[in-house]
Scaffold this motif. Structure first.
Motif, mmCIF file in Angstrom:
data_model
loop_
_atom_site.group_PDB
_atom_site.id
_atom_site.type_symbol
_atom_site.label_atom_id
_atom_site.label_comp_id
_atom_site.label_asym_id
_atom_site.label_seq_id
_atom_site.Cartn_x
_atom_site.Cartn_y
_atom_site.Cartn_z
ATOM 1 N N TYR A 154 0.823 -1.210 0.000
ATOM 2 C CA TYR A 154 0.000 0.000 0.000
ATOM 3 C C TYR A 154 0.857 1.260 0.000
ATOM 4 C CZ TYR A 154 1.148 1.047 4.860
ATOM 5 O OH TYR A 154 1.815 1.389 6.017
ATOM 6 N N ALA A 155 0.205 2.364 -0.288
ATOM 7 C CA ALA A 155 0.821 3.685 -0.159
ATOM 8 C C ALA A 155 -0.277 4.676 0.194
ATOM 9 C CB ALA A 155 1.519 4.085 -1.452
ATOM 10 N N VAL A 156 0.105 5.750 0.878
ATOM 11 C CA VAL A 156 -0.872 6.744 1.350
ATOM 12 C C VAL A 156 -0.408 8.146 0.991
ATOM 13 C CG1 VAL A 156 -2.066 7.715 3.360
ATOM 14 C CG2 VAL A 156 -1.553 5.262 3.287
ATOM 15 N N VAL A 157 -1.350 8.947 0.494
ATOM 16 C CA VAL A 157 -1.111 10.375 0.256
ATOM 17 C C VAL A 157 -2.058 11.163 1.151
ATOM 18 C CG1 VAL A 157 -1.044 12.238 -1.429
ATOM 19 C CG2 VAL A 157 -0.668 9.901 -2.175
ATOM 20 N N GLY A 158 -1.532 12.115 1.873
ATOM 21 C CA GLY A 158 -2.364 12.982 2.711
ATOM 22 C C GLY A 158 -2.427 14.382 2.134
ATOM 23 N N LEU A 159 -3.616 14.960 2.157
ATOM 24 C CA LEU A 159 -3.785 16.357 1.753
ATOM 25 C C LEU A 159 -4.240 17.147 2.969
ATOM 26 C CD1 LEU A 159 -5.662 16.056 -1.667
ATOM 27 C CD2 LEU A 159 -3.219 16.018 -1.234
ATOM 28 N N GLY A 160 -3.586 18.259 3.226
ATOM 29 C CA GLY A 160 -3.946 19.033 4.418
ATOM 30 C C GLY A 160 -3.426 20.454 4.347
ATOM 31 N N ASP A 161 -3.453 21.089 5.488
ATOM 32 C CA ASP A 161 -2.982 22.466 5.622
ATOM 33 C C ASP A 161 -2.138 22.519 6.881
ATOM 34 O OD1 ASP A 161 -2.598 25.167 6.125
ATOM 35 O OD2 ASP A 161 -4.620 25.757 5.564
ATOM 36 N N SER A 162 -0.844 22.767 6.697
ATOM 37 C CA SER A 162 0.077 22.719 7.838
ATOM 38 C C SER A 162 -0.157 23.831 8.844
ATOM 39 C CB SER A 162 1.525 22.767 7.343
ATOM 40 O OG SER A 162 1.731 23.925 6.563
ATOM 41 N N SER A 163 -1.080 24.752 8.526
ATOM 42 C CA SER A 163 -1.429 25.779 9.513
ATOM 43 C C SER A 163 -2.191 25.166 10.682
ATOM 44 C CB SER A 163 -2.306 26.857 8.870
ATOM 45 O OG SER A 163 -1.653 27.455 7.777
ATOM 46 N N TYR A 164 -2.766 23.984 10.455
ATOM 47 C CA TYR A 164 -3.572 23.336 11.485
ATOM 48 C C TYR A 164 -2.742 22.323 12.274
ATOM 49 C CZ TYR A 164 -7.621 25.434 9.257
ATOM 50 O OH TYR A 164 -8.519 26.331 8.758
ATOM 51 N N GLU A 165 -3.137 22.146 13.510
ATOM 52 C CA GLU A 165 -2.377 21.272 14.418
ATOM 53 C C GLU A 165 -2.342 19.834 13.919
ATOM 54 O OE1 GLU A 165 -2.334 19.956 19.149
ATOM 55 O OE2 GLU A 165 -3.846 21.365 18.398
ATOM 56 N N TYR A 166 -3.486 19.324 13.454
ATOM 57 C CA TYR A 166 -3.559 17.908 13.071
ATOM 58 C C TYR A 166 -3.366 17.763 11.566
ATOM 59 C CZ TYR A 166 -5.362 17.513 17.787
ATOM 60 O OH TYR A 166 -5.498 17.573 19.149
ATOM 61 N N PHE A 167 -2.209 18.197 11.108
ATOM 62 C CA PHE A 167 -1.878 18.206 9.683
ATOM 63 C C PHE A 167 -1.866 16.786 9.127
ATOM 64 C CE2 PHE A 167 1.829 18.373 6.586
ATOM 65 C CZ PHE A 167 1.077 18.888 5.544
ATOM 66 N N CYS A 192 0.927 16.257 1.980
ATOM 67 C CA CYS A 192 0.930 17.445 1.121
ATOM 68 C C CYS A 192 0.284 18.632 1.818
ATOM 69 C CB CYS A 192 0.159 17.165 -0.164
ATOM 70 S SG CYS A 192 0.924 15.936 -1.234
ATOM 71 N N ASP A 193 0.872 19.798 1.608
ATOM 72 C CA ASP A 193 0.299 21.048 2.099
ATOM 73 C C ASP A 193 -0.690 21.574 1.052
ATOM 74 O OD1 ASP A 193 -0.076 23.216 3.798
ATOM 75 O OD2 ASP A 193 2.064 23.406 4.216
ATOM 76 N N VAL A 194 -1.231 22.773 1.262
ATOM 77 C CA VAL A 194 -2.257 23.302 0.358
ATOM 78 C C VAL A 194 -1.758 23.413 -1.083
ATOM 79 C CG1 VAL A 194 -3.600 24.519 2.089
ATOM 80 C CG2 VAL A 194 -1.631 25.646 1.084
#
Length: 609
Positions: A154-167, A192-194
């Motif tokens: 498997y592999a996982v990609v995360g999309l988020g915003d590093s401005s938030y605590e639970y990135f 990944c960040d925004v």
């Protein structure tokens, strides 16, 4: 109705075929109908051209089923994760890799034991929570029912915003769950960040290269069990316009709908979509690509001692530094990474101290625009250093405030102008300032539709709905009510709205009064926080009507919340939890489980930001 009319004409279809079409069409949304119309049109053209014989078209499955394949699962709240997953699928198809793509809510966790290769693309919602559509899979993988997965890669990609605590917390969770179940990661997780496009593109190429290596011997050209769409059908599905190819629409109206004495500037914005082919449903969002304020770009350059006409390269094209800042980079919203990098470049002791405390750093970055971070201590930067600080510009998503059943080829938005004073200077939000003040009526604005399948009206028009939307959170509920009015839906509608004052801030007041008088809306409860000594908010109104709210839920009502995620949505959730606990005579744990079940069954939906 249309199919009934067609059956009365000279039709190449027999009665049975028309009946089957009627039955299928009755269960489809306008967007799905548009997709199918494009598909059939493309199919007819390939058959006319002799490229596909009737006996061959188009294979939805093949008789040869290789043991190994790639399964792509996306957990998406706003559509970004879905977009990355679909790009993965397209790129896998191009490589001849057998691939399937699923929304997390449509995937049965137990089937992971049958998979050979899985890629999960996950966004994170709220305070590190899984998106609504992924809650069930997220919980299943933590439960005792989850199977051991020694044969899964498997592999996982995360999309988020590093401005938030639970990135990227959801992606981290899925990575941990699969690893604990014995699966092997064939590529390290990417968070990944925004500004994720470039990183995600490179990662996808790496991931598919790894998958191709192990599946190469099993993949036979033409035997993938995925739908092969004829003659460029994808472009015909709904519209040629999307996030990467936005539609140059015309701004029809930008009208202030708050009073003269209001402390807020909220705009009703109308945009012309005529000729675009863009289709949306209530609950969807409109993506708006905007230009930054040229004056702000010049001020940023002045802060770091750079000339506006200095040439830089963006996406392989030479542009002036000023144009790069206006059209390609984020120059309003700050973020913790920018503050951290500038602390190092400038040697600012104040910023260096902030960096040591993550909570204070996030708070500072969230409340300080980039121009003011650069003002903490003067530093002369190179163009490369400046662009290295900045994120790439991304579109803003606005909840759509209209139903196409009501407005046709238009789309309406409710836009709150972000504006405040910093000393003698005025600071504005990038997109809201662009829409509210820098654009003139008749100007072009680049837009696209971002579907939101996690914020939708119930399919059954008889279902009651409760809508909680203070401030600009009212936007999607205007669309909901327009839609239900046009569909003559007989389900009850209850609106909770709140803002500062009745006289200055009651958004769309005349419309709501009309809907209430005509019976389209059954109840409206309002909370104007500054109209009395003690502040009253929408959660207080919910608690005041606890017995009625509980009865509506018992009658099958869907509960919707739109607006501020930081405080309002949490307070409303807490009020709803108390109502369920008290009125249902349940323990706290049982009440939490009740709301969890509502979310899983899509009866409790949130569109928060």
């Amino acid at each position: 109705m249309l199919l009934k009319e067609l059956s009365a004409l000279a039709s190449p279809l027999n009665d049975q075929q028309i009946g089957q079409l009627q039955q299928a069409a009755a269960e489809l949304s306008p967007q799905q109908l548009a997709w199918i119309s494009g598909y059939f049109w493309g199919l007819s053209q390939t058959q006319v051209a002799g490229q596909t014989q009737p006996s061959q078209a188009p294979a939805l499955a093949t008789s040869n089923q290789p043991a190994g394949k790639l399964t792509i699962i996306y957990a998406s709240q706003t559509g970004n994760a879905k977009g990355v997953a679909e790009q993965l699928k397209d790129e896998a198809d191009a490589k001849g890799i057998k691939a399937e793509v699923f929304a997390a809510g449509d995937y049965k966790g137990k089937n992971l034991a049958k998979e050979t290769h899985v890629i999960i693309v996950a966004s994170t919602h709220g305070e590190g929570e899984a998106p609504d559509d992924a809650i069930e899979l997220h919980e299943f993988l933590q439960s005792k029912k989850a199977p051991k997965l020694p044969n899964l890669q498997y592999a996982v990609v995360g999309l988020g915003d590093s401005s938030y605590e639970y990135f990227c917390q959801t992606a981290k969770d899925f990575d941990a769950f699969l690893g604990k179940l014995g699966a092997t990661a064939f590529l390290p997780r990417l968070d990944c960040d925004v500004d994720y496009e470039s990183e995600a593109t490179q990662w996808r190429a790496q991931a598919l290269g790894k998958v191709e290596e192990t599946l190469k011997s099993e993949v036979v050209s033409g035997e993938a069990d995925v739908v092969q769409l004829p003659l460029g059908q994808a472009a015909l599905a709904v519209s040629a316009y999307n996030k990467k190819n936005p539609y140059p629409a015309v701004l029809l109206t930008s009208q202030k709908i708050t009073g003269r004495q209001s402390g807020k500037d909220v705009r009703h914005v109308e945009i012309d979509l005529e000729g675009s082919g863009l289709i949306y449903q209530p609950g969807d969002a409109l993506g708006v690509w905007y230009d930054n304020d040229p004056a702000l770009a010049e001020a940023v350059l002045a802060k770091v001692g750079l000339a506006a006409d200095e040439q830089v390269e963006v996406d392989g094209e030479p542009v002036s530094l000023k144009e790069a800042l206006v059209k390609h980079y984020e120059i309003t919203l700050s973020n913790p990474q920018l503050v951290t990098k500038y602390a190092e470049l400038s040697g600012s002791k104040k910023l260096a101290k902030l960096v040591e405390d993550k909570d204070k750093l996030r708070e500072y970055a969230g409340n300080t625009q980039i121009i003011d971070v650069l003002g903490e201590k003067k530093a002369i930067l190179s163009a490369e250093q400046l662009l290295g600080l900045l994120r790439r510009l991304t579109p803003r998503l606005y909840s759509i405030a209209s139903s196409q059943e009501e407005v046709g080829e238009e789309v309406h938005l409710t836009v709150g102008l972000v504006e405040y004073q910093k000393g003698e200077e005025t600071r504005q939000g990038g997109a809201s300032g662009y829409l509210a003040q820098r654009l003139e009526e008749g100007d072009s604005v680049r837009v696209f539709v971002e579907p939101n399948n996690h914020f939708k009206l119930p399919e059954n028009d008889a279902t009651p709905v409760i809508m909680v939307g203070p401030g600009t959170g009212i936007a999607p509920f205007r669309a909901f009510v327009q839609e239900r009015d046009n569909r003559e839906a007989d389900g009850k509608n209850w609106l909770f709205f709140g803002d500062r004052t009745f006289t200055e801030d009651f958004l769309y007041q005349v419309e709501w009064q009309k809907y209430l008088k005509s019976g389209v809306v059954d109840r409206i409860d309002v909370a104007f926080s500054r109209d009395q000594a003690e502040k009253v908010y929408v959660q207080h109104r919910l608690l005041e009507h606890a017995a009625e709210v509980w009865q509506w839920l018992q009658d099958g009502a869907h509960f919707y919340v739109c607006g501020d995620a930081t405080r309002m949505a949490k307070d409303v959730h807490e009020a709803l939890l108390s109502i369920v606990e008290q009125q249902g005579k349940l323990s706290r744990e049982q009440a939490e489980q009740y709301l969890s079940e509502l979310r899983k069954s899509k009866r409790y939906q949130k569109d928060v930001y």
